[in-house]
Enzyme design. Structure first.
Site, PDB file in Angstrom:
ATOM      1  N   GLU A 277       6.657  19.413 -24.455  1.00 17.46           N
ATOM      2  CA  GLU A 277       6.122  19.678 -23.108  1.00 17.46           C
ATOM      3  C   GLU A 277       6.761  20.924 -22.494  1.00 17.46           C
ATOM      4  OE1 GLU A 277       3.684  17.952 -21.417  1.00 17.46           O
ATOM      5  OE2 GLU A 277       3.508  16.103 -22.578  1.00 17.46           O
TER       6      GLU A 277
ATOM      7  N   LYS B  52       1.739  11.399 -10.849  1.00 19.04           N
ATOM      8  CA  LYS B  52       0.873  10.512 -11.634  1.00 19.04           C
ATOM      9  C   LYS B  52       1.656   9.265 -12.003  1.00 19.04           C
ATOM     10  CE  LYS B  52      -2.407  13.477 -14.031  1.00 19.04           C
ATOM     11  NZ  LYS B  52      -2.952  13.757 -15.367  1.00 19.04           N
TER      12      LYS B  52
ATOM     13  N   LYS C 102       5.107  23.362 -13.427  1.00 20.74           N
ATOM     14  CA  LYS C 102       4.259  22.215 -13.121  1.00 20.74           C
ATOM     15  C   LYS C 102       4.090  22.055 -11.614  1.00 20.74           C
ATOM     16  CE  LYS C 102       3.077  17.491 -14.068  1.00 20.74           C
ATOM     17  NZ  LYS C 102       3.248  16.287 -14.882  1.00 20.74           N
TER      18      LYS C 102
ATOM     19  N   HIS D 208      -3.409  17.576 -24.701  1.00 19.29           N
ATOM     20  CA  HIS D 208      -3.377  16.143 -24.382  1.00 19.29           C
ATOM     21  C   HIS D 208      -4.642  15.387 -24.752  1.00 19.29           C
ATOM     22  CE1 HIS D 208       0.361  17.086 -22.463  1.00 19.29           C
ATOM     23  NE2 HIS D 208       0.523  15.849 -22.046  1.00 19.29           N
TER      24      HIS D 208
ATOM     25  N   GLU E 279      -5.917  16.703  -9.179  1.00 20.11           N
ATOM     26  CA  GLU E 279      -6.455  17.016 -10.496  1.00 20.11           C
ATOM     27  C   GLU E 279      -7.967  17.267 -10.462  1.00 20.11           C
ATOM     28  OE1 GLU E 279      -5.724  14.074 -13.520  1.00 20.11           O
ATOM     29  OE2 GLU E 279      -5.246  15.625 -14.953  1.00 20.11           O
TER      30      GLU E 279
ATOM     31  N   ARG F 249      -5.160  21.922 -12.246  1.00 22.01           N
ATOM     32  CA  ARG F 249      -4.168  20.996 -12.776  1.00 22.01           C
ATOM     33  C   ARG F 249      -4.512  20.525 -14.188  1.00 22.01           C
ATOM     34  NH1 ARG F 249      -1.186  16.075  -9.562  1.00 22.01           N
ATOM     35  NH2 ARG F 249      -0.170  15.153 -11.374  1.00 22.01           N
TER      36      ARG F 249
ATOM     37  N   HIS G 105      -3.835  12.377 -26.879  1.00 26.32           N
ATOM     38  CA  HIS G 105      -4.090  10.979 -26.523  1.00 26.32           C
ATOM     39  C   HIS G 105      -4.905  10.284 -27.608  1.00 26.32           C
ATOM     40  CE1 HIS G 105      -3.484  11.697 -21.914  1.00 26.32           C
ATOM     41  NE2 HIS G 105      -2.345  11.479 -22.554  1.00 26.32           N
TER      42      HIS G 105
ATOM     43  N   ASN H 125      -3.082  19.516 -19.189  1.00 26.66           N
ATOM     44  CA  ASN H 125      -3.525  18.669 -20.290  1.00 26.66           C
ATOM     45  C   ASN H 125      -3.663  19.434 -21.599  1.00 26.66           C
ATOM     46  OD1 ASN H 125      -3.687  16.209 -18.876  1.00 26.66           O
ATOM     47  ND2 ASN H 125      -5.554  16.930 -17.887  1.00 26.66           N
TER      48      ASN H 125
ATOM     49  N   ARG I  21       0.817  -1.232   0.000  1.00 28.46           N
ATOM     50  CA  ARG I  21       0.000   0.000   0.000  1.00 28.46           C
ATOM     51  C   ARG I  21       0.842   1.269   0.000  1.00 28.46           C
ATOM     52  NH1 ARG I  21      -3.003  -2.735   4.058  1.00 28.46           N
ATOM     53  NH2 ARG I  21      -4.708  -3.922   3.128  1.00 28.46           N
TER      54      ARG I  21
ATOM     55  N   HIS J 214       4.621  10.283 -27.800  1.00 28.58           N
ATOM     56  CA  HIS J 214       3.734  11.108 -26.980  1.00 28.58           C
ATOM     57  C   HIS J 214       3.953  12.607 -27.201  1.00 28.58           C
ATOM     58  CE1 HIS J 214       1.250  12.340 -23.610  1.00 28.58           C
ATOM     59  NE2 HIS J 214       2.269  13.005 -23.101  1.00 28.58           N
TER      60      HIS J 214
END
Lengths: 375, 375
Positions: A192, A150, A233, A254, A243, A247, A258, A251, A128, A273
């Protein structure tokens, strides 16, 4: 000399008791052992990397860990996006457990975004949550995935659909390792970097327009570009760790990106990417201009800069079989930035003025994509 | 009548923006739709349950959800501990993604601890975290796994070695569903109820000594026992969400207990979790008494009460082939409550006075176990 005492730049990610430092500079890999021991103590480590990175950088890292008297097992995975799978996650988790690493011990990701995402997710779920150290070896990973916590893997239903938020205890961004990157990969990471200018810092974007070649060459301009990106960032993540709001600005480019990656079958020969994000940012600016939100001249400036950096800016730039609007819409609908049937897009009022639009109509997006495909 | 407005008891788990309510009372299942809609809005749901629970309680839940105009898919898994596997996790995750549930939608666990742990872990990792609602149908799940956000699955290397902390948005503990539990399973859950008295509330333990039969019979005594247990756990969890310190008290009886479960091959015919915890608590008290920390009379009182509740209290009570000290020590070494080679055990200074001992020597544990096996 102790490189730790003199990273060229350091960025603090302010997240209370989950806060951590990003050290940025040339040659930091050789000081990794000392940096880890200073922050985590005499922990045991599992270094996760891929075959390509292992061949170039693993010996130096292991030497640095030994010099600091830190024990490490190494887990070397195949390179490429396909490694972000449940099967490889299970293999990493099993090896970490077999080595009897404990909660206070650490998983170390030595590699690009794929390794960082996978190793970070393993660290998030073993017992965990174990400690996690990132040593990003691509420009993309240094400015993007190393900040924000992330982690995750891909599902057959889409990219990054399974994962967790898990903050590292330390990030070491050695700018010298980027010298070994293929030119195409460096450019992809640069997309980026440009993003941080576009989303909220017009001055930084203008600086990049002047200093792009220097950033590509290395040295102080590169360190500055990485530090400004990480700081941008970090500020956004600190304000919105999970998020829920601001935040989402990260994206920018993105959602389109994506969808393009998925439509291209996640085939890195067609599109990586950062390239997808470059096209996505160009699309986001043209979409915003078309909606009357942003000046058309800004959309053109964005396209010009990305092209100069060697990046694609249109759907038709993707090689291979033509990509259809239907397919893009289907992937956009499966994207996790969907809420109650309306689409969330990052739109812009101009360079440095991106904003979250939570109620974009699917019909408008489709019309725009059809016009782009007919361009 | 709206049962939501009148649960017999409500416990607030105070975790800031992750705080949530546990509603406790007879008949709450029928009000589940209204309770979920009140807190989460018109979300879509994935109800995860097992074949046994589905046969008895799923129709009533689906009726309640329909009455509140909430859409739900259902995912019915095989019953038993073997379901807490990566394979079943993947199946749940895939079905949730296929149904296109979004971040704000919710996974609902209808079942005991296995279903709660698995469904909660799926909710934790799909899209890096979806909403989660628990409807625990066993006494163990109502007083233990429904509070605190621990979710996870088993690894071939041990129980609960893979997982996450993920808090539910709501817990509905319908005390009437416990009427359908087999007597052995109710008793096993009761071990965790007794634990809250033993670890920090001598008055509650004394109350249980007086009212055990009434708790087993149902009604107000049962609701009280569940509410006191949830409140005790909630207070500890609120003080220590990530299990860094005080929360370890909840593991009273669990280090021995987990080792016993592993040694018994996780075979529920031989030993279920609550029974393992009952033996573990009896062992923890005798171990503490043997170390001169606690009165021997308290260890005897604990044993007497657990036996009266139909629970085992000695290693030799586990049916089947004899369990060896070597095997128990091996499992204790793999337990996640190990730090830097010393063992962490919850010991006690007497009933209601448990404490975390972070530096127990493996040798002392082994000697104690050998003496117990020779008893």
């Amino acid at each position: 000399m102790n490189a730790i005492d003199r990273p060229e730049a350091a960025v603090r990610v302010e997240l209370g008791e989950r806060g951590y430092d990003i050290l940025i500079g040339s040659g930091l890999l050789a000081a990794a052992g000392a940096a880890i021991r200073e922050r985590l103590g005499a922990v045991r480590l599992a270094v996760v990397t891929d075959e390509n990175v292992a061949a170039i950088h693993l010996p130096a890292l292991l030497l640095a860990l030994r010099a600091a008297d830190l024990d490490a097992i190494t887990i070397v995975l195949p390179p490429g996006e396909a490694t972000k799978s449940l099967e490889h996650l299970e293999a990493v988790v099993d090896q970490v457990l077999e080595a009897r690493l404990e909660r206070g011990d650490a998983v170390v990701a030595l590699g690009g975004g794929v390794i960082g995402d996978l190793a970070g997710f393993a660290a998030a779920i073993v017992r965990r949550g174990m400690s996690f150290v990132q040593i990003p070896t691509s420009l993309l990973a240094q400015v993007d995935s190393s900040v924000g916590g992330k982690t995750g893997i891909n599902s057959r239903l889409g990219k990054n659909l399974i994962g967790a938020f898990h903050q590292p205890a330390l990030v070491l961004a050695d700018t010298a390792v980027l010298d070994t990157l293929p030119a195409r990969e460096f450019a992809a990471g640069y997309a980026e970097v440009a993003k941080y200018g576009l989303l909220g810092d017009a001055d930084f974007f203008a600086w990049l327009e002047e200093n792009r070649a220097a950033v590509f060459a290395g040295g102080a301009a590169r360190t500055r570009a990485i530090a400004v990106s990480c700081r941008a960032k970090a500020a956004i993540v600190a304000a919105d760790e999970r998020e829920q709001g601001e935040r989402a600005l990260l994206n920018l480019g993105h959602t389109f990106g994506h969808a393009l990656e998925a439509a291209a079958g996640f085939d890195a020969r067609r599109l990586v990417h950062g390239e997808a994000v470059a096209i996505g940012m160009a699309l986001a600016h043209r979409f915003s201009a078309g909606l009357g939100l942003a000046p058309g001249a800004d959309a053109e400036r964005v396209e010009r800069h990305l092209r100069a950096a060697g990046l694609p800016t249109a759907i038709s730039d993707v090689p291979g079989s033509a990509i259809e609007a239907d397919e893009l819409m289907r992937h956009i609908g499966q994207d996790k930035k969907v809420r109650q049937g309306r689409l969330t897009f990052i739109l812009t009022r101009g360079i440095g003025r991106a904003f979250v639009a939570g109620d974009v109509s699917p019909g408008e997006v489709r019309s725009f994509l059809e016009a782009e495909l007919a361009r």
